[in-house]
Scaffold this motif. Structure first.
Motif, mmCIF file in Angstrom:
data_model
loop_
_atom_site.group_PDB
_atom_site.id
_atom_site.type_symbol
_atom_site.label_atom_id
_atom_site.label_comp_id
_atom_site.label_asym_id
_atom_site.label_seq_id
_atom_site.Cartn_x
_atom_site.Cartn_y
_atom_site.Cartn_z
ATOM 1 N N GLU A 86 0.529 -0.928 0.255
ATOM 2 C CA GLU A 86 0.154 -0.297 0.090
ATOM 3 C C GLU A 86 0.996 1.387 0.184
ATOM 4 O OE1 GLU A 86 -2.797 -0.333 3.182
ATOM 5 O OE2 GLU A 86 -4.264 -1.857 2.094
ATOM 6 N N GLN A 87 2.346 0.554 0.772
ATOM 7 C CA GLN A 87 2.806 2.412 0.788
ATOM 8 C C GLN A 87 3.834 2.620 -0.134
ATOM 9 O OE1 GLN A 87 2.701 4.849 2.729
ATOM 10 N NE2 GLN A 87 0.506 3.141 3.990
ATOM 11 N N GLN A 88 4.540 1.428 -0.895
ATOM 12 C CA GLN A 88 5.711 1.128 -2.480
ATOM 13 C C GLN A 88 5.776 0.139 -3.304
ATOM 14 O OE1 GLN A 88 9.735 0.433 -1.041
ATOM 15 N NE2 GLN A 88 8.534 0.572 1.354
#
Length: 159
Positions: A86-88
């Motif tokens: 979800e972040q990277q």
């Protein structure tokens, strides 16, 4: 595999590898290749066949390592791996971890599992200056030192 074996095996081992085949024809890249068997016939299987020790191409080894690492993360750290995604880009993250492991000489499954779990569960946990290998430190000693330090900071190890 056939083309790799034919490329790496000395000619005196070809008869045992090719057996009764007079020659073999195979597709290699963009064209057909033909390799003749210098002595076709039936041979007993050697106890330690040379063709089982032919090195895999570096790209195949790297692809297999990455696939296995991805499967391990999905199996053992699914929630953390999903949160990371979800972040990277998880593929870029995994490439970064594998490059770090390679630079440090960490190839054993326990070493990779430790690195992945530390990087997933404690983001940014690897202090660049303390976790770098010391001069002349072999990979096994480096791993042991870093693992002990991680246990200490997580409250699991001796002071």
């Amino acid at each position: 595999m056939l083309s790799r074996a034919l490329k790496h095996l000395p000619e005196d081992l070809l008869p045992a590898y090719l057996g009764p085949a007079i020659s073999v024809c195979f597709w290699q890249g963009e064209g057909w290749q033909v390799s003749a068997n210098p002595a076709p016939g039936h041979y007993a299987l050697p106890e330690d066949p040379a063709w089982l020790r032919i090195p895999a191409p570096a790209t195949q080894v790297a692809d297999t390592r990455k696939t296995n690492a991805h499967r391990y993360l999905l199996d053992q750290h699914l929630q953390a791996y999903l949160a990371l995604a979800e972040q990277q880009d998880p593929e870029a993250w995994l490439d970064e971890q594998l490059a770090l492991a390679e630079a440090w000489g960490w190839a054993a499954p326990t070493q990779l599992a430790f690195l992945f779990s530390q990087r997933l569960t404690v983001p940014g946990c690897i202090p660049a200056e303390r976790w770098q290998p010391n001069p002349d430190e072999i990979p096994a000693a480096h791993f042991e030192r870093v693992q002990q330090e991680a246990k200490f900071w997580q409250g699991d190890g001796p002071p």
